[in-house]
Design an enzyme around this catalytic site. Structure first.
Site, short mmCIF file in Angstrom:
data_model
loop_
_atom_site.label_atom_id
_atom_site.label_comp_id
_atom_site.label_asym_id
_atom_site.label_seq_id
_atom_site.Cartn_x
_atom_site.Cartn_y
_atom_site.Cartn_z
N ASP A 200 65.46 -21.13 37.94
CA ASP A 200 66.74 -20.43 37.83
C ASP A 200 66.79 -19.71 36.49
OD1 ASP A 200 69.77 -19.99 38.07
OD2 ASP A 200 69.34 -21.18 39.86
N HIS A 242 74.37 -19.64 35.29
CA HIS A 242 74.10 -19.91 36.70
C HIS A 242 73.21 -21.14 36.85
CE1 HIS A 242 72.08 -19.31 40.65
NE2 HIS A 242 73.21 -18.76 41.01
N SER A 422 74.08 -20.43 46.38
CA SER A 422 73.45 -20.96 45.17
C SER A 422 74.01 -22.32 44.79
CB SER A 422 73.63 -19.99 44.00
OG SER A 422 72.78 -18.90 44.09
#
Length: 474
Positions: A200, A242, A422
């Site tokens: 990620d 994120h 996600s």
């Protein structure tokens, strides 16, 4: 100047065969304890080195090896330097060696990744590139490392106001009783002994959700095979948030599904552009498999979460042939995880119905769509049929999911509710870690079957939108 991922054609075209591990279920022949090398995979670095490319994994030039003189044989063609550093072919005898004057800027660099059976090559010499393709093109795919991937774009559907600040805003985990997470924790099953890898944007290792553990972290640069921009093993950071949110859902100490797993995070997505490349993902996977294969880890169960992917169609400026090469290579990389007894969990995407992409479309991956906490399929959750494979496989909670994001300069921690597949994927990855914690002798494919067989059905959902149902722990 061009960069390629060299993947043996036999690894793209063939699959590992089921083998015997001493159980009736069996396991893949290729195991994580053995480097996943194919018969010809070692040819690429040898050839590239002979052309003068320098290994990006070693500081400076390779040491010269003294060998006894050999009788003259048939003359070969090799390189010599002419004016302005140009590469020419001249007649010579004996093995092809790197000339003393060669530098990375003259010819290029390479990085061999034996655990995924691939080699990255960056050419600064057109002639060296042409010779390499002539010599290796029969056995290797030269896949341009130009196609950009992205994680499923953030969505705002149903988000609730401003972000929450600090731990005081949410005392307990929000996982519904029906998902089984709280019951697993009550039984002492929290993921201990399981390795969870995340590809990620990174992870903030000093966020309260993660600071009481040691996170193995690698930053893979935009130029992963360049000695000037090497991969770095440092304390985890995440300029985007994120990856920190994803890690918090799967393994956060206060709000995660499997808070006792050991985290291995590779930063392979640049936060400013939310883009990556096949080479960066490959380098991240190679690093994860290297960590998982260490003697102390080789028998431990592992899961990898990937909230990233390709769209169905080539992006602008990329030919269909080049795009298909990238997709085939990506499938080979995902297959290497399964071959290594690692379960890959991937986000289906946020484009809605009819937009399923890759790696969610690969049968080797466990593709995850998103539902809200009322078990309704999110409008953004991707679904479709890819090469006769229905996507997604299962659903996870992916609407208004609470998790860690970032910190202020004064060290004030932020948590935020985010929506997207996600978020659903790390929820399922956490469940997989709970199953692997409870039954560490099960293979990755057996754990996948457990998840698929123990779902909550969603009978009122339109056909094809929710896979088998909502993934839960039973």
């Amino acid at each position: 100047m061009k960069s390629y991922l060299l993947v043996p054609k036999e690894s793209i075209e063939t699959r590992a065969r089921p083998g015997v591990r001493g159980t009736e279920q069996g396991e893949r022949v290729l195991q994580r304890t053995t480097a996943l090398q194919f018969m010809i995979s070692g040819r690429a670095p040898d050839m590239l080195r002979s052309l003068g490319l320098r290994s990006a994994t070693l500081p400076g030039r390779l040491p010269e090896v003294s060998t006894p003189p050999t009788p003259p044989k048939k003359k070969k063609s090799t390189r010599s330097r002419s004016r302005k550093g140009e590469v020419q072919l001249v007649a010579t005898e004996g093995p092809v060696m790197e000339p003393a004057s060669a530098t990375a800027s003259d010819v290029g660099t390479y990085r061999h990744m034996p655990l995924i059976g691939a080699t990255m090559a960056h050419f600064t010499s057109e002639k060296a590139e042409r010779i390499a393709k002539e010599e290796l093109g029969r056995d290797f795919e030269f896949i341009p490392d130009t196609v950009q991937l992205t994680f499923p774009g953030p969505v705002s559907a149903g988000q609730l106001g401003p972000r929450n600040r600090g731990l005081s805003s949410l005392v307990n985990r929000e996982w519904p009783e029906e998902c089984g997470v709280n019951a697993a924790h009550a039984q002492g099953i929290k993921g201990a002994g399981v390795m969870l890898g995340i590809l990620d944007t990174g992870v903030d290792a000093d966020h309260p959700e993660h600071q009481d553990r040691v996170i193995q972290f690698r930053y893979v640069s935009l130029f992963p095979n360049s000695p000037q921009n090497p991969a770095r093993d440092v304390r985890g950071f995440d300029p985007d948030g994120h990856g920190t949110h994803v890690a918090g859902i799967a393994a956060g100490l206060f709000h995660g599904v499997a808070p006792e797993v050991d985290l291995y995070v590779a930063s392979v997505i640049e936060s400013e552009t939310i883009r990556t490349s096949l080479g960066r993902v490959a380098a991240g996977m190679e690093w994860l498999l290297h960590q998982f294969s260490r003697p102390e880890n080789s028998m431990r169960p592992a899961v990898v979460n990937m909230s990233l992917g390709f769209p169905m169609q080539p992006p602008p400026g990329v030919s269909d042939m080049e795009y298909r090469l990238n997709i085939r290579a990506l499938q080979t990389l995902v297959r290497r995880l399964v071959d290594s007894n690692v379960l890959p969990v991937v986000a289906a995407g946020n484009g809605g119905a009819g937009t399923a992409g890759y790696p969610a479309g690969f049968p080797e991956a466990l593709a995850v769509g998103a539902v809200d906490f009322a078990k309704r399929v999110a409008s953004f959750s991707a679904s479709g049929v890819v090469n006769q494979r229905p996507v997604p496989d299962v659903m996870g909670y992916g609407v208004n999911v609470y998790s860690s994001t970032e910190r202020r300069c004064n060290n004030q921690a932020f948590y935020e509710r985010m929506s997207g597949t996600s978020m659903a994927a790390p929820y399922v990855a956490g469940l997989a870690a709970l199953y692997r914690c409870r039954s560490p002798d099960l293979t990755a494919l057996e754990v996948r079957d457990l998840i698929l067989d123990n779902v909550l059905r969603l009978p009122k959902t339109p056909a094809g939108r929710a896979g088998r149902g909502l993934a839960v722990y039973k």
